[in-house]
Design an enzyme around this catalytic site. Structure first.
Site, mmCIF file in Angstrom:
data_model
loop_
_atom_site.group_PDB
_atom_site.id
_atom_site.type_symbol
_atom_site.label_atom_id
_atom_site.label_comp_id
_atom_site.label_asym_id
_atom_site.label_seq_id
_atom_site.Cartn_x
_atom_site.Cartn_y
_atom_site.Cartn_z
ATOM 1 N N MET A 1 42.097 52.918 41.645
ATOM 2 C CA MET A 1 42.705 51.861 40.844
ATOM 3 C C MET A 1 43.281 52.390 39.528
ATOM 4 O O MET A 1 43.107 51.812 38.468
ATOM 5 C CB MET A 1 41.678 50.745 40.576
ATOM 6 C CG MET A 1 41.294 49.986 41.838
ATOM 7 S SD MET A 1 39.919 48.825 41.627
ATOM 8 C CE MET A 1 38.509 49.901 41.933
ATOM 9 N N ASP B 1 39.458 41.133 53.327
ATOM 10 C CA ASP B 1 40.211 41.532 52.137
ATOM 11 C C ASP B 1 41.646 41.908 52.484
ATOM 12 O O ASP B 1 41.957 42.252 53.630
ATOM 13 C CB ASP B 1 39.533 42.724 51.460
ATOM 14 C CG ASP B 1 38.392 42.316 50.552
ATOM 15 O OD1 ASP B 1 38.239 41.125 50.276
ATOM 16 O OD2 ASP B 1 37.633 43.223 50.117
ATOM 17 N N LYS C 1 41.869 40.521 47.426
ATOM 18 C CA LYS C 1 41.782 40.980 46.041
ATOM 19 C C LYS C 1 42.614 42.243 45.939
ATOM 20 O O LYS C 1 42.311 43.249 46.567
ATOM 21 C CB LYS C 1 40.338 41.283 45.637
ATOM 22 C CG LYS C 1 39.473 40.056 45.430
ATOM 23 C CD LYS C 1 38.074 40.455 45.030
ATOM 24 C CE LYS C 1 37.233 39.245 44.653
ATOM 25 N NZ LYS C 1 37.700 38.607 43.431
#
Length: 252
Positions: A168, A35, A56
């Protein structure tokens, strides 16, 4: 053929936070799907593996999850030792559970290797104990970004009496602030904004729920970052780890 995929948590960024089991699994890997948020220094533990970037990251073009599934299946069926290397912990907003389930449904065994999640490491590096006795009776980990774009139950979170660690959330700061205020969380509740947890370039900004948006704008908060919301976010600095350089902003 006993095909197997390792689902490995690389931790929040500091390569020294890898577990011994993660190092061993990487040493066995022939193919590593990595990632974006994994520190490239981790790859020194798999110097002979074929590295495939399957990043991502919020706000950027991402590798489709279905394509990652197919890659894991293809190499596992070729008899390769496959490692899926993720930032943080695979099962803390890392899709580790759904990947393990998908592999099992296709006849492939997997094993999850836990990693230290950014919310824990980032808080500790800022001198914050998420469950400090007498201050916080628990901790709740949530993501501000949901698959179906639905809203969190902010009322329940505001009344939980636990430290909130929000992942996030950089692009949803207004939702976080307004949701918790509407849930009757005090505007004076301390907030720590922590960017690039555990890395030398880690930055932090201490704020309050009421001034969160304004302070984040002044601080120019960017992803990847986590929010720690609760009384522990105003704690003393006795736990702070000697990260250098740490950029720090105190507001208010």
């Amino acid at each position: 053929m006993n095909a197997k995929v390792w689902l490995i948590g690389a931790g929040p960024g500091d390569p020294e936070l890898l577990t011994l089991k993660a190092v061993r699994a990487l040493g066995e890997a022939q193919v590593v799907l990595i990632d974006d948020l994994v520190n490239p220094a981790v790859l020194e533990h798999c110097p002979h593996a074929h590295i495939i970037k399957v990043g991502k990251r919020g706000g950027c073009r991402s590798t489709p999850q279905a394509f990652i599934h197919r890659l894991m299946l293809r190499y596992a069926r070729q008899g390769k030792v496959v490692a899926r290397l993720k930032g943080g912990d695979p099962c803390i907003f890392g899709r580790g559970g759904e990947e393990a389930e998908w592999l099992a449904n296709h006849g492939i065994q997997s094993e999850i290797v836990n990693g230290i999640t950014a919310g824990l490491a980032g808080a500790t590096n800022c001198g914050i104990s998420l469950t400090h006795r007498g201050i916080a009776r628990g901790v709740t980990l949530v993501t501000a970004h949901t698959q179906d774009d639905s809203s969190l139950n902010w009322d329940a979170l505001a009344r939980s009496g636990t430290t909130l660690v929000i992942y996030m959330g950089v692009s949803r700061l207004n939702d976080v602030q307004q949701g918790l205020l509407a849930g009757q969380m005090a505007a004076s509740t301390p907030v720590a904004m922590i960017e690039n947890a555990s890395l030398p370039e880690q930055r932090e900004c201490r704020s309050t729920l009421g001034t969160l948006l304004a302070d984040a704008a002044l601080f120019q908060l960017k992803s990847p970052a986590i929010l720690v919301i609760g009384e522990v976010a105003s704690a003393a600095e006795s736990l702070r780890l000697p990260l250098e350089p740490v950029q720090k902003t105190l507001v208010g």
